[in-house]
Design an enzyme around this catalytic site. Structure first.
Site, PDB file in Angstrom:
ATOM      1  N   LEU A 127       0.825  -1.209   0.000  1.00  0.00           N
ATOM      2  CA  LEU A 127       0.000   0.000   0.000  1.00  0.00           C
ATOM      3  C   LEU A 127       0.859   1.259   0.000  1.00  0.00           C
ATOM      4  O   LEU A 127       1.906   1.309   0.655  1.00  0.00           O
ATOM      5  CB  LEU A 127      -0.909   0.023   1.242  1.00  0.00           C
ATOM      6  N   GLU A 147      13.289   4.886   4.911  1.00  0.00           N
ATOM      7  CA  GLU A 147      12.045   4.371   5.502  1.00  0.00           C
ATOM      8  C   GLU A 147      12.088   4.275   7.039  1.00  0.00           C
ATOM      9  O   GLU A 147      11.145   4.681   7.716  1.00  0.00           O
ATOM     10  CB  GLU A 147      11.760   2.998   4.888  1.00  0.00           C
ATOM     11  N   GLY A 158       1.614  -9.582   4.263  1.00  0.00           N
ATOM     12  CA  GLY A 158       1.651 -10.286   2.981  1.00  0.00           C
ATOM     13  C   GLY A 158       1.481 -11.785   3.174  1.00  0.00           C
ATOM     14  O   GLY A 158       0.852 -12.477   2.367  1.00  0.00           O
TER      15      GLY A 158
HETATM   16  N1  LIG Z   1      -7.165  -2.426   1.881  1.00  0.00           N
HETATM   17  C1  LIG Z   1      -6.126  -3.259   1.987  1.00  0.00           C
HETATM   18  N2  LIG Z   1      -5.579  -3.792   0.880  1.00  0.00           N
HETATM   19  C2  LIG Z   1      -4.516  -4.622   0.957  1.00  0.00           C
HETATM   20  N3  LIG Z   1      -3.947  -4.976   2.129  1.00  0.00           N
HETATM   21  C3  LIG Z   1      -4.443  -4.480   3.264  1.00  0.00           C
HETATM   22  C4  LIG Z   1      -5.554  -3.581   3.237  1.00  0.00           C
HETATM   23  N4  LIG Z   1      -5.832  -3.222   4.500  1.00  0.00           N
HETATM   24  C5  LIG Z   1      -4.946  -3.851   5.274  1.00  0.00           C
HETATM   25  N5  LIG Z   1      -4.103  -4.633   4.551  1.00  0.00           N
HETATM   26  C6  LIG Z   1      -3.012  -5.437   5.140  1.00  0.00           C
HETATM   27  O1  LIG Z   1      -1.937  -4.550   5.290  1.00  0.00           O
HETATM   28  C7  LIG Z   1      -0.727  -5.141   4.780  1.00  0.00           C
HETATM   29  C8  LIG Z   1       0.189  -4.051   4.271  1.00  0.00           C
HETATM   30  O2  LIG Z   1       0.540  -3.225   5.362  1.00  0.00           O
HETATM   31  P1  LIG Z   1       1.410  -1.892   5.159  1.00  0.00           P
HETATM   32  O3  LIG Z   1       0.687  -0.959   4.272  1.00  0.00           O
HETATM   33  O4  LIG Z   1       1.792  -1.425   6.501  1.00  0.00           O
HETATM   34  O5  LIG Z   1       2.642  -2.517   4.380  1.00  0.00           O
HETATM   35  P2  LIG Z   1       3.566  -1.871   3.248  1.00  0.00           P
HETATM   36  O6  LIG Z   1       4.102  -0.581   3.765  1.00  0.00           O
HETATM   37  O7  LIG Z   1       2.826  -1.843   1.967  1.00  0.00           O
HETATM   38  O8  LIG Z   1       4.697  -2.963   3.153  1.00  0.00           O
HETATM   39  P3  LIG Z   1       6.257  -2.886   3.564  1.00  0.00           P
HETATM   40  O9  LIG Z   1       6.370  -1.864   4.666  1.00  0.00           O
HETATM   41  O10 LIG Z   1       6.603  -4.263   4.034  1.00  0.00           O
HETATM   42  O11 LIG Z   1       6.931  -2.454   2.303  1.00  0.00           O
HETATM   43  C9  LIG Z   1      -1.201  -6.114   3.721  1.00  0.00           C
HETATM   44  O12 LIG Z   1      -0.261  -7.147   3.536  1.00  0.00           O
HETATM   45  C10 LIG Z   1      -2.518  -6.615   4.297  1.00  0.00           C
HETATM   46  O13 LIG Z   1      -2.305  -7.704   5.169  1.00  0.00           O
HETATM   47 MG   LIG Z   2       5.573  -0.082   5.132  1.00  0.00          MG
END
Ligand SMILES: Nc1ncnc2c1ncn2[C@@H]1O[C@H](COP(=O)(O)OP(=O)(O)OP(=O)(O)O)[C@@H](O)[C@H]1O
Ligand SMILES: [Mg+2]
Length: 275
Positions: free
Chosen positions: A13, A75, A127
């Site tokens: 995200l 980050e 994930g």
């Molecule tokens: N609307 C959504 N769509 C997809 N995943 C979601 C959603 N809401 C919650 N999640 C959960 O949030 C997780 C991603 O969390 P976050 O955004 O903190 O990670 P990220 O910053 O994208 O990843 P990283 O920090 O590891 O690069 C997904 O793997 C899933 O389990």
């Molecule tokens: Mg993150």
């Protein structure tokens, strides 16, 4: 006045943080595999200054070359800057703490008044929750995984300490109701049919327990009481938060959940340019 925004482009995200005219922080997220949506948003809001962080920074940069100024921040720096801001805003004050960021994967940090550092992590994260859920049950949609997992029961799938130590006391350092083996009953039972809800609840238990176990061990190593759990994986997921909180408390540590737990990186990237 310049229009300023913080972006944390994560593995799953992309999070946005910005101030409205009343100087309140506004937050929003988009799927990272749909970055043109982020670009549209930025164009619509006349943004000219961007604080940027996260593993997908380069992909975002390619799209934003028209924007006047991009301030990149590593980050981990952004995340901890955001966490410090959020702690202050919510009235917390700790000498030292562990920060466990449950994103796509999980990253664990230590922070005190003078310093912060990354002290560990695991590939088991949000994930893994979606990936294992999908592979074991075919349910791919995140909201549906949460909805079904909430209704499930882990008792027929996880092997507890009390299931192993039948008819006798378990070792004193092991509580009978602790998980001895996640999914451990499946391999030693004849049962082959499991309810989707139960499998999903058990996947969630595995993810929550691995992350909490590691966080607790690192907290012990750093002689730290408070563990701050952040990351979008905690969104709308009371059950996961309960698993994490209960196990953390059992191990005599104090779990902290921040209000906007998914946005620490984006808030930190914003603060990096406006403070
Ligand atoms: N609307 C959504 N769509 C997809 N995943 C979601 C959603 N809401 C919650 N999640 C959960 O949030 C997780 C991603 O969390 P976050 O955004 O903190 O990670 P990220 O910053 O994208 O990843 P990283 O920090 O590891 O690069 C997904 O793997 C899933 O389990
Ligand atoms: Mg993150």
């Amino acid at each position: 006045m310049t229009n300023t925004i913080g972006i944390d482009a994560g593995g799953t995200l992309t999070k946005l943080a910005y101030m409205n005219d009343q100087h309140e922080i506004q937050l929003q997220h988009f799927p990272s595999n749909d970055l043109p949506n982020v670009l549209d948003w930025i164009n619509q809001h006349d943004i000219d200054e961007i604080g940027l962080t996260g593993g997908r920074t380069e992909q975002v940069k390619v799209l934003l070359d028209k924007v006047n100024s991009i301030h990149y921040i590593v980050e981990f720096e952004a995340t901890l800057k955001g966490v410090r801001y959020q702690l202050e805003k919510e009235g917390y004050s700790f000498d030292k703490s562990i920060i466990t960021n449950i994103g796509t994967g999980t990253s664990i940090h230590y922070m005190d008044a003078e310093k912060h550092m990354r002290i560990g992590g695991t590939g088991v994260g949000g994930g893994t929750l979606i990936g294992l859920a999908s592979l074991t049950t075919g349910v791919h949609n995140y909201e549906e995984v949460l909805h079904l997992a909430k209704k499930g029961n882990r008792q027929g799938i996880d092997l507890l300490v009390q299931d192993i130590y039948q008819g006798m006391d378990s070792p004193t350092e092991l509580q009978p109701t602790l998980t001895a083996s996640n999914f451990g009953k499946v391999g030693i039972n004849d049962e082959t049919n499991y309810e989707t809800e139960d499998v999903l609840a058990t996947v969630q238990g595995l993810v929550g327990e691995v992350i909490t176990t590691l966080s607790i061990q690192l907290a012990e190593q750093m002689d730290t009481e408070h563990i701050i759990y952040i990351g979008t994986t905690l969104d709308n997921n009371e059950k996961l938060r309960d698993i994490i909180a209960n196990y953390t408390i059992l191990k005599k540590k104090t779990p902290i959940f921040l209000q906007d737990h998914g946005f620490s990186g984006a808030i930190g990237a914003l603060m990096n340019i406006i403070e």
